[in-house]
Design an enzyme around this catalytic site. Structure first.
Site, mmCIF file in Angstrom:
data_model
loop_
_atom_site.group_PDB
_atom_site.id
_atom_site.type_symbol
_atom_site.label_atom_id
_atom_site.label_comp_id
_atom_site.label_asym_id
_atom_site.label_seq_id
_atom_site.Cartn_x
_atom_site.Cartn_y
_atom_site.Cartn_z
ATOM 1 N N TRP A 77 47.295 -60.668 68.210
ATOM 2 C CA TRP A 77 47.228 -60.955 70.034
ATOM 3 C C TRP A 77 46.295 -61.079 70.759
ATOM 4 O O TRP A 77 46.577 -61.440 71.783
ATOM 5 C CB TRP A 77 48.440 -60.018 70.416
ATOM 6 C CG TRP A 77 48.245 -58.860 70.124
ATOM 7 C CD1 TRP A 77 48.231 -57.961 68.961
ATOM 8 C CD2 TRP A 77 47.574 -58.010 71.578
ATOM 9 N NE1 TRP A 77 47.032 -56.946 70.188
ATOM 10 C CE2 TRP A 77 46.740 -56.751 70.999
ATOM 11 C CE3 TRP A 77 47.363 -58.452 72.821
ATOM 12 C CZ2 TRP A 77 46.078 -56.548 72.303
ATOM 13 C CZ3 TRP A 77 46.117 -57.561 73.413
ATOM 14 C CH2 TRP A 77 45.480 -56.530 72.898
ATOM 15 N N GLY A 124 59.873 -57.369 67.593
ATOM 16 C CA GLY A 124 60.976 -56.308 66.565
ATOM 17 C C GLY A 124 60.907 -57.041 64.856
ATOM 18 O O GLY A 124 62.351 -56.404 64.221
ATOM 19 N N CYS A 148 53.254 -45.155 61.382
ATOM 20 C CA CYS A 148 52.241 -45.200 62.791
ATOM 21 C C CYS A 148 51.234 -44.338 62.525
ATOM 22 O O CYS A 148 50.476 -43.750 63.508
ATOM 23 C CB CYS A 148 53.875 -44.244 63.665
ATOM 24 S SG CYS A 148 54.848 -45.025 64.527
ATOM 25 N N HIS A 149 51.971 -43.317 61.813
ATOM 26 C CA HIS A 149 50.561 -42.180 61.795
ATOM 27 C C HIS A 149 49.322 -42.553 60.608
ATOM 28 O O HIS A 149 48.879 -41.706 59.805
ATOM 29 C CB HIS A 149 51.278 -40.780 61.440
ATOM 30 C CG HIS A 149 52.081 -40.187 62.291
ATOM 31 N ND1 HIS A 149 51.489 -38.707 62.937
ATOM 32 C CD2 HIS A 149 53.534 -39.793 62.356
ATOM 33 C CE1 HIS A 149 52.278 -38.872 64.025
ATOM 34 N NE2 HIS A 149 53.552 -39.148 63.252
ATOM 35 N N GLU A 183 46.962 -53.212 76.949
ATOM 36 C CA GLU A 183 46.912 -54.367 76.265
ATOM 37 C C GLU A 183 46.818 -55.577 77.471
ATOM 38 O O GLU A 183 47.217 -56.700 77.273
ATOM 39 C CB GLU A 183 48.009 -54.875 74.734
ATOM 40 C CG GLU A 183 47.710 -53.801 73.414
ATOM 41 C CD GLU A 183 48.109 -54.589 72.732
ATOM 42 O OE1 GLU A 183 49.149 -55.426 72.880
ATOM 43 O OE2 GLU A 183 47.957 -53.484 71.550
ATOM 44 N N ASP A 212 54.028 -62.725 57.358
ATOM 45 C CA ASP A 212 54.463 -62.229 58.952
ATOM 46 C C ASP A 212 52.876 -63.372 59.858
ATOM 47 O O ASP A 212 52.312 -62.938 60.186
ATOM 48 C CB ASP A 212 53.726 -60.985 58.377
ATOM 49 C CG ASP A 212 53.709 -60.452 60.475
ATOM 50 O OD1 ASP A 212 54.486 -60.630 60.927
ATOM 51 O OD2 ASP A 212 53.148 -58.928 60.875
ATOM 52 N N CYS A 248 56.290 -42.769 58.235
ATOM 53 C CA CYS A 248 55.637 -42.230 58.250
ATOM 54 C C CYS A 248 54.738 -43.530 58.993
ATOM 55 O O CYS A 248 53.860 -42.816 60.097
ATOM 56 C CB CYS A 248 55.362 -41.298 58.153
ATOM 57 S SG CYS A 248 56.786 -39.783 57.653
ATOM 58 N N ALA A 278 48.965 -52.112 66.175
ATOM 59 C CA ALA A 278 48.957 -51.919 64.621
ATOM 60 C C ALA A 278 47.627 -51.747 64.058
ATOM 61 O O ALA A 278 47.936 -50.856 63.175
ATOM 62 C CB ALA A 278 49.568 -53.862 64.409
HETATM 63 O O1 LIG Z 1 57.442 -60.067 64.767
HETATM 64 C C1 LIG Z 1 57.280 -59.158 65.925
HETATM 65 O O2 LIG Z 1 58.418 -59.637 66.348
HETATM 66 C C2 LIG Z 1 56.252 -58.439 66.555
HETATM 67 C C3 LIG Z 1 55.953 -57.565 67.158
HETATM 68 C C4 LIG Z 1 54.374 -57.458 67.987
HETATM 69 C C5 LIG Z 1 54.536 -56.960 69.240
HETATM 70 O O3 LIG Z 1 55.948 -56.803 69.932
HETATM 71 O O4 LIG Z 1 53.805 -55.938 69.696
HETATM 72 C C6 LIG Z 1 53.374 -57.228 66.695
HETATM 73 C C7 LIG Z 1 54.396 -57.726 65.978
HETATM 74 N N1 LIG Z 1 54.666 -58.441 65.031
HETATM 75 C C8 LIG Z 1 52.603 -58.546 64.421
HETATM 76 O O5 LIG Z 1 53.281 -58.852 63.678
HETATM 77 C C9 LIG Z 1 51.680 -57.820 64.697
HETATM 78 O O6 LIG Z 1 50.404 -57.972 63.754
HETATM 79 C C10 LIG Z 1 51.475 -57.040 65.335
HETATM 80 C C11 LIG Z 1 49.807 -56.786 66.404
HETATM 81 C C12 LIG Z 1 50.610 -55.807 67.493
HETATM 82 C C13 LIG Z 1 49.872 -54.867 68.729
HETATM 83 O O7 LIG Z 1 50.381 -54.647 69.475
HETATM 84 O O8 LIG Z 1 48.633 -54.501 67.951
HETATM 85 N N2 LIG Z 1 52.174 -55.931 68.039
HETATM 86 C C14 LIG Z 1 52.244 -56.710 66.803
HETATM 87 CA CA LIG Z 2 55.442 -59.674 63.500
#
Ligand SMILES: O=C(O)c1cc(C(=O)O)c2c(n1)C(=O)C(=O)c1cc(C(=O)O)[nH]c1-2
Ligand SMILES: [Ca+2]
Length: 681
Positions: free
Chosen positions: A391, A178, A609-610, A65, A302, A606, A540
Site C-alpha cells: 500500500w 477484511g 500478529c505475534h 500509515e 492476495d 497467533c 503486515a
Molecule cells: O484484503 C484486504 O481487505 C486487505 C486489507 C488490508 C488493510 O486494510 O490494511 C491489507 C491487505 N488486505 C493486504 O493484503 C496487505 O498486504 C496489507 C498490508 C497492510 C498494512 O497496513 O501494512 N494492510 C493490508
Molecule cells: Ca488482502
C-alpha cells in the site's frame, strides 16, 4: 496566533489543487493522486540543508500509515487506532486531538494492525474512517464530532477501515478491509453535510438467493461458481486506493483479493470472479458502474489492485493519452486509458513467476498454471501475498515522466486447504495451511536475505526501469516527488531520505528512530517550504513476518517529523525497548506431537500478529520473551486478561488443552532463542 481552522475546501479548490502547491488538500495531493508537488524552494541544490523544523510524538507506537492533509497552515493527520490530530503546520503545536475510542480488542479484526491512512477535509469538516467501521465527521475548528455512521453491513464479519476517505462532489467515499477474514467488499458514499448514505457499490456478488443489487452485480455473478463464495465473503475489499477525474467525472477504485484466497474453496476452482483485483470506474454521484479492468482474473494470491491509482496525461506513440497507472501487488505495471479502461501496456516491474506476461490483445495475464495454481499442492509464488508493491504510495513526476515505486521481493510458500469453510469472525482465513517460518536460524537467514526492497524509478511509456535505490529489506515507505527535482522516501533503515528525481542520486538523509512506511508530503506556509514524514513501524510484514524483518533494525516509534531548510530541531533519543529472556521457564513437558500441534495452533491463531513461528517483529510482544508472571497467567491472558492492552480473548476459539499446547510451543521457542543467543559470537 494560530492559523485559521476553517478547512475551507470545496470543489473549486480541490479540482484545481495542483495550482495551490502550498497545500496538500487530498490524500494523493490532488484528485490525480500523483503525490507530486510544484513546490521547488527545496531542490537538488539545497536539500542537503534540510533540518528538523518540528516533531510531534503520537500516542501509540505502532505503524503510522497516514498521509497528512494540510490546508491553510493546518495539518490534519492520524495515528494508530484512528486517532486524529490537528496541528499548526508551522510549528507542530497541537490545535486539537480526537480519539474515536476504538476498542483495543478490535485489533484482532484486521490483518495488519489498527492502522489508518489519514483523513479527508471538506467545507469545514474532517472525516476519519475509524478502525471499527465508523465514518466520523469532525468540526475542523474544534475537533468535535458532527456526525458518525456505522459503515459496516454485518457485525459478525471482520470488517475494518484502514484507508483514507476521499470527498468528491460533496460525498464522502469510504471502503473497508477484511478480505483475509471472509468479507464481501464494497464502497459507500455519504453526504458530507448530513452523513446520510447516498449510494453503495458492492465489488463481488452476494447471496445468490437474493436478486443482484444492479446490472454490474448480475454480470459478476456469471463469473463465480459453486455454493461457497458468498458464505466465504468473496472479498474484493476497497481498502486503499481511489482517484477522481473531474473532467471525465469518473471515480476510480482499486479492489482487493478474493476471500478466501483459495479459489478452489471459494469458486470451485474456476471463473474470473469479478470484480476482484480490479480497477473499477464509477460515477461519483450515483455509484453507477462505468468500466472495469481486472489485473488478476480469478485471483488466488492476495494480488490486490488496491495499490496507488495515479492519473496522468502521457505522450504515447505521438499521441497524448489520458492514462491511469497502477503497480499492483501482482508485479506488473499497468497503463490504462482512463476513459475506457482499455489496456495500453503492462510489463513486470519486479520478478514474477505466476504469469509470463500480459496479452496486449485480451488484456489478460498469461498465467503459468503449473507454477501458480497452489490448490494442486504447495507452490512458491513470486511475488507472494505481500506483493511486489504493497500500500505504500508511489509517486509520479510530470517533470521527469517517471513513476517512483517502493518495490519489494517477497516470495512465499502457499500450501492449500481446499475444503476451508467460514471459521467465524476475527479469524485470519485464506484457505491455506497455517504459515510457517524456518525455525532453524541458518535456514531463516537465507529466507531473510531473499527479502529485498528498493525504490524504483519507472518509465511508464517505455515500461522500463530507469534507476533503483536498494534497501536491505522490504517494507520501505511511500514516495513524494517534487518540482525541486527530488523524491522523498522513508525506509526500513529507520531513515528519511531524498534522491535526485532523474538519476536517483542520494542527496540527503536523516534518522527517524524507527521504520517509516507512510508517504511524505510537502507544503508551504508564510513562504517557507516544509516536508513532513509520518514515522512509525508496523503493518503486515513486521507483525506477521517479524522473523524476516530482521534486517530492519527499527523499533516502532510514532512521530511526525517535519523538515525545512536550515531547521535546527533535534530528534529525541530513540525509545529503548527493554527485552530480556526470563531467568527460568516453565517446564517443557510436551511430546513432539503436541509441540507440532502447538506450532500449528500458534501459527493459525497467533502468528498473524505475534509473528509466524513465534518470530516477533517488535511491534507487539514477541512471545518468546514472556516473563515468569506472564507464563503463570498464560491461560488467563489468552482468555482476555489483557483485553484493555489489545490482546483479545481467544476463549471461544481454543480449548484449554489447545492453549496448553500453544504455551508449550512458546516455551520451546523461548529455549531455542536462549540457545541461539548463547551460541552467538
Ligand atoms: O484484503 C484486504 O481487505 C486487505 C486489507 C488490508 C488493510 O486494510 O490494511 C491489507 C491487505 N488486505 C493486504 O493484503 C496487505 O498486504 C496489507 C498490508 C497492510 C498494512 O497496513 O501494512 N494492510 C493490508
Ligand atoms: Ca488482502
Amino acid at each position: 496566533s494560530p492559523p485559521p481552522t476553517g478547512a475551507a475546501l470545496d470543489a473549486t479548490r480541490l479540482n484545481a489543487a495542483a495550482g495551490e502547491p502550498g497545500n496538500w488538500m487530498t490524500h494523493g495531493g490532488t484528485y490525480a493522486e500523483q503525490r507530486f508537488s510544484r513546490l521547488d524552494r527545496i531542490n537538488r541544490d539545497n536539500v542537503g540543508r534540510l533540518g528538523l523544523a518540528w516533531t510531534y510524538k503520537l500516542d501509540i507506537d505502532r505503524a503510522v500509515e497516514a498521509t497528512p492533509i494540510v490546508v491553510d497552515g493546518v495539518m490534519y493527520t492520524t495515528g494508530p487506532f484512528s486517532i486524529v490530530y490537528a496541528l499548526d503546520a508551522r510549528n507542530g503545536e497541537l490545535l486539537w486531538k480526537y480519539d474515536p475510542g476504538v476498542a483495543k480488542t478490535r485489533a484482532r479484526d484486521g490483518c495488519c494492525g489498527p492502522v489508518n491512512r489519514g483523513v479527508a477535509v471538506w467545507k469545514g469538516k474532517v472525516f476519519v474512517g475509524a478502525y471499527d467501521g465508523r465514518l466520523i465527521a469532525l468540526d475542523a475548528a474544534s475537533g468535535k464530532p458532527v456526525w458518525s455512521v456505522d459503515t459496516l453491513i454485518d457485525a459478525n464479519r471482520s470488517y475494518t477501515i484502514t484507508g483514507a476517505p476521499r470527498v468528491v462532489k460533496g460525498k464522502v467515499l469510504i471502503g473497508n478491509g477484511g478480505a483475509e477474514f471472509g468479507v464481501r467488499g464494497y464502497i459507500t458514499a455519504y453526504d458530507a453535510e448530513s452523513g446520510e448514505q447516498a449510494w453503495r457499490f458492492f465489488t463481488v456478488p452476494g447471496d445468490p438467493a437474493l436478486p443482484p443489487e444492479n446490472e454490474a452485480m448480475a454480470r459478476a455473478r456469471d463469473t463465480w461458481f459453486g455454493d461457497q463464495y458468498w458464505k466465504l465473503g468473496g472479498g474484493g475489499t476497497v481498502w486503499d486506493s481511489m482517484a477522481y477525474d473531474p473532467e471525465l467525472d469518473l471515480l476510480y477504485i482499486g479492489t482487493g483479493n478474493g476471500s478466501l484466497w483459495n479459489r478452489q474453496a471459494r469458486s470451485a476452482g474456476k471463473g474470473d470472479n469479478l470484480y476482484l483485483s480490479s480497477i473499477v470506474a464509477l460515477r461519483p454521484e450515483t455509484g453507477e458502474y462505468v468500466w472495469h479492468y481486472q489485473t488478476t482474473p480469478g485471483d488466488q494470491w492476495d494480488f490486490t489492485a488496491t495499490q496507488t491509482i495515479t492519473l496522468a496525461d502521457l505522450e504515447i506513440d505521438g499521441e497524448t493519452r489520458q492514462v491511469l497507472m497502477q503497480a499492483p501487488k501482482n508485479g506488473f505495471f499497468y497503463v490504462l486509458d482512463r476513459r475506457t479502461g482499455e489496456l495500453l501496456s503492462a510489463e513486470p516491474y519486479a520478478p514474477v513467476n505466476w504469469a509470463d506476461g500480459v496479452d496486449p490483445r485480451t488484456g489478460r495475464p498469461r498465467i503459468n498454471q503449473e507454477v501458480a495454481d497452489w490448490s494442486k499442492g504447495p507452490r512458491v509464488l513470486v511475488p507472494g501475498p505481500l506483493g511486489a508493491h504493497n500500500w505504500m504510495p508511489m509517486a509520479f513526476s510530470p517533470d521527469t515522466g517517471l513513476a517512483y515505486i517502493p518495490v519489494q521481493e517477497a516470495p512465499a510458500l502457499l500450501v492449500p486447504d481446499n475444503e476451508a469453510t467460514f471459521k467465524g469472525r476475527g479469524r485470519f482465513q485464506v484457505g491455506s495451511q497455517p504459515v510457517e517460518l524456518p525455525e532453524d536460524p541458518a535456514v531463516l537467514a537465507k529466507t531473510v536475505a531473499a527479502y529485498k526492497g528498493r525504490l524504483v524509478a519507472w518509465d511508464p511509456v517505455a515500461q522500463k526501469e530507469v534507476w533503483r535505490q536498494p534497501f536491505p529489506s522490504i517494507w520501505n515507505g511511500g514516495v513524494l516527488a517534487t518540482a525541486g527535482g527530488l523524491v522523498f522516501q522513508g525506509n526500513v533503515n529507520g531513515k528519511v531520505a531524498a534522491y535526485g528525481a532523474d538519476d536517483g542520486e542520494p542527496l540527503w538523509e536523516a534518522p527517524a528512530n524507527t521504520g517509516v512506511v507512510a508517504g511524505p508530503v510537502t507544503y508551504e506556509v508564510d513562504g517557507e517550504q516544509y516536508v513532513t514524514f509520518m514515522a512509525g513501524w508496523g503493518g503486515a510484514f513486521p507483525l506477521a513476518f517479524g522473523g524476516l524483518a530482521a534486517n530492519a533494525k527499527v523499533a516502532p516509534e510514532a512521530r511526525i517529523l517535519t523538515y525545512k531548510l536550515d531547521g535546527t530541531g533535534t530528534l529525541p533519543a530513540p525509545r529503548r525497548v527493554a527485552r530480556a529472556l526470563p531467568d527460568t521457564l516453565p517446564a517443557l513437558t510436551a511430546d513432539a506431537d503436541t509441540l507440532d500441534r502447538g506450532r500449528d495452533l500458534y501459527n493459525d491463531n497467533c502468528g498473524i500478529c505475534h509473528g509466524f513461528s513465534a518470530l516477533g517483529g517488535g511491534v507487539i510482544p514477541d512471545l518468546r520473551y514472556l516473563d515468569e508472571q506472564a507464563h503463570q497467567a498464560f491461560p488467563a491472558i489468552v482468555a482476555g486478561l489483557y483485553a484493555d492492552k489489545g490482546m483479545p480473548s481467544f476463549a471461544g476459539d481454543l480449548s484449554l488443552e489447545q492453549v496448553e499446547a500453544i504455551h508449550q510451543y512458546l516455551i520451546k521457542r523461548s529455549g531455542d532463542l536462549r540457545r541461539e543467543l548463547q551460541s552467538a559470537p
